[in-house]
Design a protein around this motif. Structure first.
Motif, mmCIF file in Angstrom:
data_model
loop_
_atom_site.group_PDB
_atom_site.id
_atom_site.type_symbol
_atom_site.label_atom_id
_atom_site.label_comp_id
_atom_site.label_asym_id
_atom_site.label_seq_id
_atom_site.Cartn_x
_atom_site.Cartn_y
_atom_site.Cartn_z
ATOM 1 N N ALA A 120 8.029 0.869 -6.409
ATOM 2 C CA ALA A 120 7.381 1.515 -7.545
ATOM 3 C C ALA A 120 6.167 2.276 -7.042
ATOM 4 N N ILE A 121 6.010 3.490 -7.544
ATOM 5 C CA ILE A 121 4.939 4.384 -7.102
ATOM 6 C C ILE A 121 3.812 4.324 -8.127
ATOM 7 N N MET A 122 2.671 3.802 -7.725
ATOM 8 C CA MET A 122 1.569 3.619 -8.670
ATOM 9 C C MET A 122 0.548 4.761 -8.549
ATOM 10 N N THR A 123 1.067 5.968 -8.637
ATOM 11 C CA THR A 123 0.211 7.149 -8.651
ATOM 12 C C THR A 123 1.029 8.316 -9.166
ATOM 13 N N THR A 124 0.371 9.430 -9.413
ATOM 14 C CA THR A 124 1.045 10.670 -9.751
ATOM 15 C C THR A 124 1.277 11.456 -8.460
ATOM 16 N N PRO A 125 2.097 12.509 -8.482
ATOM 17 C CA PRO A 125 2.400 13.227 -7.239
ATOM 18 C C PRO A 125 1.185 13.655 -6.416
ATOM 19 N N PRO A 126 0.081 14.136 -7.032
ATOM 20 C CA PRO A 126 -1.054 14.532 -6.181
ATOM 21 C C PRO A 126 -1.659 13.383 -5.387
ATOM 22 N N GLY A 127 -1.418 12.126 -5.802
ATOM 23 C CA GLY A 127 -1.973 10.984 -5.094
ATOM 24 C C GLY A 127 -1.118 10.485 -3.947
ATOM 25 N N GLY A 129 0.363 10.017 -0.473
ATOM 26 C CA GLY A 129 -0.243 10.238 0.832
ATOM 27 C C GLY A 129 -1.655 9.700 0.938
ATOM 28 N N ASP A 130 -2.252 9.352 -0.197
ATOM 29 C CA ASP A 130 -3.600 8.787 -0.206
ATOM 30 C C ASP A 130 -3.503 7.291 0.098
ATOM 31 N N PHE A 144 10.979 -4.808 5.005
ATOM 32 C CA PHE A 144 9.690 -4.199 4.680
ATOM 33 C C PHE A 144 8.810 -4.070 5.917
ATOM 34 N N GLU A 145 8.709 -5.132 6.709
ATOM 35 C CA GLU A 145 7.844 -5.092 7.890
ATOM 36 C C GLU A 145 8.353 -4.084 8.908
ATOM 37 N N THR A 146 9.677 -3.962 9.020
ATOM 38 C CA THR A 146 10.249 -2.999 9.955
ATOM 39 C C THR A 146 9.805 -1.576 9.624
ATOM 40 N N HIS A 147 9.768 -1.271 8.342
ATOM 41 C CA HIS A 147 9.499 0.112 7.924
ATOM 42 C C HIS A 147 8.095 0.314 7.366
ATOM 43 N N ARG A 148 7.265 -0.722 7.418
ATOM 44 C CA ARG A 148 5.913 -0.601 6.878
ATOM 45 C C ARG A 148 5.150 0.601 7.462
ATOM 46 N N PRO A 149 5.174 0.838 8.793
ATOM 47 C CA PRO A 149 4.402 1.980 9.317
ATOM 48 C C PRO A 149 4.817 3.316 8.712
ATOM 49 N N THR A 150 6.113 3.482 8.456
ATOM 50 C CA THR A 150 6.569 4.728 7.844
ATOM 51 C C THR A 150 6.194 4.783 6.375
ATOM 52 N N LEU A 151 6.366 3.676 5.669
ATOM 53 C CA LEU A 151 6.026 3.643 4.244
ATOM 54 C C LEU A 151 4.536 3.870 4.017
ATOM 55 N N ALA A 152 3.721 3.533 5.016
ATOM 56 C CA ALA A 152 2.277 3.739 4.899
ATOM 57 C C ALA A 152 1.921 5.219 4.833
#
Length: 293
Positions: A120-127, A129-130, A144-152
């Motif tokens: 779930a994305i807890m921001t609007t599109p301009p947010g 990457g923040d 989740f841990e495998t892909h955490r660096p990318t999801l960050a």
């Protein structure tokens, strides 16, 4: 796997999907994109994204696939034809939906040999990457841990638990909190505005007050978990009297009182249930389902 610059596929290029792909490109991730309307991909392609002609081609391009489409019906319309190429890959589903739909998607993914995270994305599109913006995930902690660096690259990734429906459940709960808070602020803004106070003057005081309210939540959470509500700060009966003043002031100035009247009704219901001398946290007892023996 080089997670620092892991290749990613983004399915769906609405305003949110486009923002996700842009954030990944900004962090140096080779990014393949697909959308039912290819023209939406042009700005991303100009920034270095690769446009896939079909969902099958998009899925084949990356071991990590992020989907953000209109709804779950569209999700399956896109993924079903490509399901044969998903085996051994990871699907992160950021499509908005219900916890029940998240469970169904997790089962669908499992049946096709796909690692699955719901999000779930807890921001609007301009947010997007923040790093201050929350992205909620639920499902396998290992995935989740495998892909955490990318999801960050998208925002602050928070893993809520193994139940794939948790991200959607938190999303609904947090949106309810947001709407209630924003509507309360708007009601207050209308009230002080009736006396000529600009919203820009009221809002700094309101946001400072919300910091104190956050402290109340921290105090009340253990009470809710324990089912005990000591009214040593302010009782429900006191709150009923206080909200009466708000309703009177707003009515005298022609302000719609639907929200405070709703809140007063909940307080009165709690008081009638024997919680008049308990803290405000006792309203949970009239909000959640009655326990059954």
């Amino acid at each position: 796997m080089n997670t620092e610059h892991q290749a990613v596929t983004v399915l769906g290029l609405g305003s949110m999907g486009s923002a996700l792909a842009a954030a990944l490109l900004d962090r140096g991730h080779p990014t393949t994109v697909w959308n039912r309307t290819p023209d939406k991909a042009r700005p991303l392609v100009e920034r270095g994204a690769r446009l896939a002609a079909t969902p099958q081609e998009a899925v084949a391009a990356s071991s990590l696939i992020i989907a953000c489409v209109l709804d779950y019906e569209v999700l399956y319309t896109v993924l079903d034809p490509a399901a044969g190429g998903l085996d051994g890959r990871t699907l992160v589903n950021l499509t908005s939906g219900s916890p029940e739909q998240a469970h169904e998607a997790a089962e669908w993914a499992r049946s096709h040999g796909v690692d699955y995270l719901d999000g779930a994305i807890m921001t609007t599109p301009p947010g997007v990457g923040d790093p201050a913006m929350m992205f909620l995930y639920s499902g396998s902690p290992q995935v989740f841990e495998t892909h955490r660096p990318t999801l960050a690259a998208l925002g602050d990734p928070l893993h809520l638990g193994t139940d794939p429906g948790l991200a959607s459940l938190y999303d609904a709960a947090l949106l309810g909190l947001m709407w209630s808070t924003m509507t309360g602020w708007l009601h207050g803004t209308a009230l002080v505005g009736a006396e000529g106070t600009p919203a820009a003057d009221f809002t700094p005081v309101a946001t400072r007050w919300l910091t104190a309210v956050a402290g109340f939540l921290t105090t009340y959470a253990p009470q809710v978990d324990a089912g005990r509500y000591p009214g040593d700060d302010a009782t429900v009966d006191v709150q009923i009297a206080a909200i009466g003043h708000l309703i009177h002031a707003a009515a005298a100035r022609g302000i719609d009182n639907a929200l405070p009247e709703l809140l007063k009704a909940a307080m009165e219901k709690a008081a009638a249930s024997g919680h008049g001398q308990d803290s405000y946290a006792s309203l949970i007892e009239v909000l959640r389902p009655a326990t059954r023996d």
